[in-house]
Design a protein around this motif. Structure first.
Motif, PDB file in Angstrom:
ATOM      1  N   GLN A 130       7.391  -3.077   5.370  1.00  0.00           N
ATOM      2  CA  GLN A 130       8.126  -2.369   4.321  1.00  0.00           C
ATOM      3  C   GLN A 130       8.690  -1.046   4.830  1.00  0.00           C
ATOM      4  N   LEU A 131       7.946  -0.355   5.664  1.00  0.00           N
ATOM      5  CA  LEU A 131       8.450   0.899   6.230  1.00  0.00           C
ATOM      6  C   LEU A 131       9.688   0.649   7.095  1.00  0.00           C
ATOM      7  N   VAL A 132       9.669  -0.414   7.864  1.00  0.00           N
ATOM      8  CA  VAL A 132      10.815  -0.752   8.711  1.00  0.00           C
ATOM      9  C   VAL A 132      12.044  -1.028   7.854  1.00  0.00           C
ATOM     10  N   LEU A 133      11.873  -1.735   6.743  1.00  0.00           N
ATOM     11  CA  LEU A 133      13.002  -1.990   5.855  1.00  0.00           C
ATOM     12  C   LEU A 133      13.602  -0.673   5.347  1.00  0.00           C
ATOM     13  N   GLY A 134      12.750   0.277   5.034  1.00  0.00           N
ATOM     14  CA  GLY A 134      13.239   1.582   4.600  1.00  0.00           C
ATOM     15  C   GLY A 134      13.965   2.323   5.695  1.00  0.00           C
ATOM     16  N   LEU A 135      13.458   2.256   6.924  1.00  0.00           N
ATOM     17  CA  LEU A 135      14.117   2.907   8.053  1.00  0.00           C
ATOM     18  C   LEU A 135      15.487   2.291   8.313  1.00  0.00           C
ATOM     19  N   GLU A 136      15.576   0.977   8.252  1.00  0.00           N
ATOM     20  CA  GLU A 136      16.854   0.304   8.467  1.00  0.00           C
ATOM     21  C   GLU A 136      17.891   0.750   7.440  1.00  0.00           C
ATOM     22  N   GLN A 137      17.458   0.928   6.218  1.00  0.00           N
ATOM     23  CA  GLN A 137      18.368   1.362   5.154  1.00  0.00           C
ATOM     24  C   GLN A 137      18.938   2.746   5.448  1.00  0.00           C
ATOM     25  N   ALA A 138      18.101   3.641   5.952  1.00  0.00           N
ATOM     26  CA  ALA A 138      18.474   5.051   6.117  1.00  0.00           C
ATOM     27  C   ALA A 138      18.969   5.389   7.515  1.00  0.00           C
ATOM     28  N   LYS A 139      19.109   4.403   8.394  1.00  0.00           N
ATOM     29  CA  LYS A 139      19.514   4.637   9.786  1.00  0.00           C
ATOM     30  C   LYS A 139      18.542   5.580  10.487  1.00  0.00           C
ATOM     31  N   ASP A 140      17.269   5.347  10.260  1.00  0.00           N
ATOM     32  CA  ASP A 140      16.205   6.149  10.854  1.00  0.00           C
ATOM     33  C   ASP A 140      15.388   5.238  11.756  1.00  0.00           C
ATOM     34  N   THR A 141      14.607   5.837  12.634  1.00  0.00           N
ATOM     35  CA  THR A 141      13.760   5.042  13.528  1.00  0.00           C
ATOM     36  C   THR A 141      12.293   5.457  13.504  1.00  0.00           C
ATOM     37  N   VAL A 142      11.987   6.616  12.940  1.00  0.00           N
ATOM     38  CA  VAL A 142      10.638   7.182  13.071  1.00  0.00           C
ATOM     39  C   VAL A 142       9.795   6.823  11.855  1.00  0.00           C
ATOM     40  N   LEU A 143       8.714   6.116  12.097  1.00  0.00           N
ATOM     41  CA  LEU A 143       7.814   5.714  11.020  1.00  0.00           C
ATOM     42  C   LEU A 143       7.081   6.912  10.433  1.00  0.00           C
ATOM     43  N   PRO A 144       6.943   6.976   9.117  1.00  0.00           N
ATOM     44  CA  PRO A 144       6.049   7.979   8.549  1.00  0.00           C
ATOM     45  C   PRO A 144       4.597   7.631   8.862  1.00  0.00           C
ATOM     46  N   GLU A 145       3.785   8.655   8.955  1.00  0.00           N
ATOM     47  CA  GLU A 145       2.350   8.426   9.104  1.00  0.00           C
ATOM     48  C   GLU A 145       1.790   7.999   7.748  1.00  0.00           C
ATOM     49  N   VAL A 146       0.967   6.956   7.733  1.00  0.00           N
ATOM     50  CA  VAL A 146       0.371   6.464   6.492  1.00  0.00           C
ATOM     51  C   VAL A 146      -1.150   6.506   6.628  1.00  0.00           C
ATOM     52  N   MET A 147      -1.800   7.128   5.642  1.00  0.00           N
ATOM     53  CA  MET A 147      -3.256   7.238   5.626  1.00  0.00           C
ATOM     54  C   MET A 147      -3.787   6.660   4.318  1.00  0.00           C
ATOM     55  N   LEU A 148      -4.969   6.075   4.357  1.00  0.00           N
ATOM     56  CA  LEU A 148      -5.628   5.541   3.172  1.00  0.00           C
ATOM     57  C   LEU A 148      -6.892   6.336   2.902  1.00  0.00           C
ATOM     58  N   GLU A 149      -7.038   6.803   1.672  1.00  0.00           N
ATOM     59  CA  GLU A 149      -8.230   7.566   1.261  1.00  0.00           C
ATOM     60  C   GLU A 149      -8.788   6.924  -0.002  1.00  0.00           C
ATOM     61  N   LYS A 150      -9.884   6.181   0.139  1.00  0.00           N
ATOM     62  CA  LYS A 150     -10.415   5.405  -0.970  1.00  0.00           C
ATOM     63  C   LYS A 150     -11.372   6.185  -1.868  1.00  0.00           C
ATOM     64  N   ARG A 151     -11.694   7.427  -1.490  1.00  0.00           N
ATOM     65  CA  ARG A 151     -12.627   8.235  -2.305  1.00  0.00           C
ATOM     66  C   ARG A 151     -11.960   9.581  -2.579  1.00  0.00           C
ATOM     67  N   PHE A 152     -11.626   9.811  -3.825  1.00  0.00           N
ATOM     68  CA  PHE A 152     -10.853  10.994  -4.206  1.00  0.00           C
ATOM     69  C   PHE A 152     -11.607  12.288  -3.931  1.00  0.00           C
ATOM     70  N   LYS A 153     -12.828  12.411  -4.439  1.00  0.00           N
ATOM     71  CA  LYS A 153     -13.557  13.680  -4.360  1.00  0.00           C
ATOM     72  C   LYS A 153     -13.815  14.102  -2.906  1.00  0.00           C
ATOM     73  N   PRO A 154     -14.358  13.251  -2.042  1.00  0.00           N
ATOM     74  CA  PRO A 154     -14.549  13.683  -0.644  1.00  0.00           C
ATOM     75  C   PRO A 154     -13.238  14.036   0.049  1.00  0.00           C
ATOM     76  N   PHE A 155     -12.182  13.313  -0.274  1.00  0.00           N
ATOM     77  CA  PHE A 155     -10.886  13.614   0.331  1.00  0.00           C
ATOM     78  C   PHE A 155     -10.433  15.016  -0.060  1.00  0.00           C
ATOM     79  N   VAL A 156     -10.476  15.323  -1.343  1.00  0.00           N
ATOM     80  CA  VAL A 156      -9.999  16.639  -1.812  1.00  0.00           C
ATOM     81  C   VAL A 156     -10.897  17.756  -1.285  1.00  0.00           C
TER      82      VAL A 156
END
Length: 235
Positions: A130-156
């Motif tokens: 999905q990120l690649v599809l977005g890059l192709e649309q915008a004529k970009d090549t650099v992927l955004p960094e994606v992080m997953l945080e499954k626990r709200f309180k420890p993350f904050v």
């Protein structure tokens, strides 16, 4: 597809690469591509330029690449987003990539259903697609960094301070708050809640972490619309 985005495994020589599958079908069906045509192209996480089509068949297309430009600059933003519904997640990933978000952090929230974290759309290869599809649309090549945080309180409490250091910290939330600022130039960390919004506990925790609540007006927007509206307003 406004840009043919090549990945390292596509290369068969120093400046030659082949494409197959979805990208090839787009060339055949949309462009009626023929040898000699020039296409806007780029290499994942690298430069952009032109690709000359050398030959094409029903199985693959071979290109010669000439890359001489840098991709568009990323927005100076870390977007913290409560994990949306799986179908909406795919669209948001494309939007985030096409609008130039530098870092996306998907977090848990009280109103995020536990089943959302089990979706196959969160698998690394699905997120990448999905990120690649977005890059192709915008004529970009650099992927955004994606992080997953499954626990709200420890993350904050434990990680958010470092991730949001030296940035304007905003949490989007309906209510009697200041309007979201416009046309910022400094780095921003923006937190957007799930459908139904953050619960008050979550807003309080974000405020304790230095985040200022802001709003877009009386209308309550879907998350995917709010993401686009907030990014466009901020930058």
């Amino acid at each position: 597809m406004n840009l043919i985005l090549f990945e390292p495994q596509d290369f068969v020589a120093e400046q030659q690469a082949v494409i197959q599958g979805r990208r090839l079908q787009h060339l055949l069906q949309t462009h009626n591509a023929e040898p000699g045509q020039q296409f806007r192209a780029g290499v994942l996480n690298s430069m952009v330029g032109q690709a000359e089509l050398l030959n094409i068949s029903s199985d693959q297309a071979l290109f010669h690449l000439s890359l001489d430009s840098i991709p568009p600059e990323k927005l100076p933003i870390t977007l913290i987003l409560a994990l949306p519904r799986p179908k909406m997640l795919r669209r948001i990933l494309q939007t985030v990539a096409s609008m130039g978000v530098a870092r996306l952090i998907l977090v848990n929230s009280f109103r995020v259903e536990k089943s959302f974290w089990q979706t196959p759309f969160l698998q690394p290869e699905a997120v990448h697609e999905q990120l690649v599809l977005g890059l192709e649309q915008a004529k970009d090549t650099v992927l955004p960094e994606v992080m997953l945080e499954k626990r709200f309180k420890p993350f904050v409490e434990d990680r958010l301070a470092a991730l949001s250091q030296n940035s304007v910290k905003l949490v989007a939330h309906p209510g009697n708050y200041a309007a979201c600022p416009r046309a910022l130039t400094e780095p921003v960390t923006l937190a957007i809640g799930p459908e139904g919004g953050w619960i008050e506990y979550e807003v309080d925790k974000l405020q304790q972490a230095g985040f200022t609540p802001v709003q877009l007006g009386e209308r309550i927007l879907r998350v995917e619309v709010a993401v686009t509206a907030l990014l466009a307003r901020l930058f």
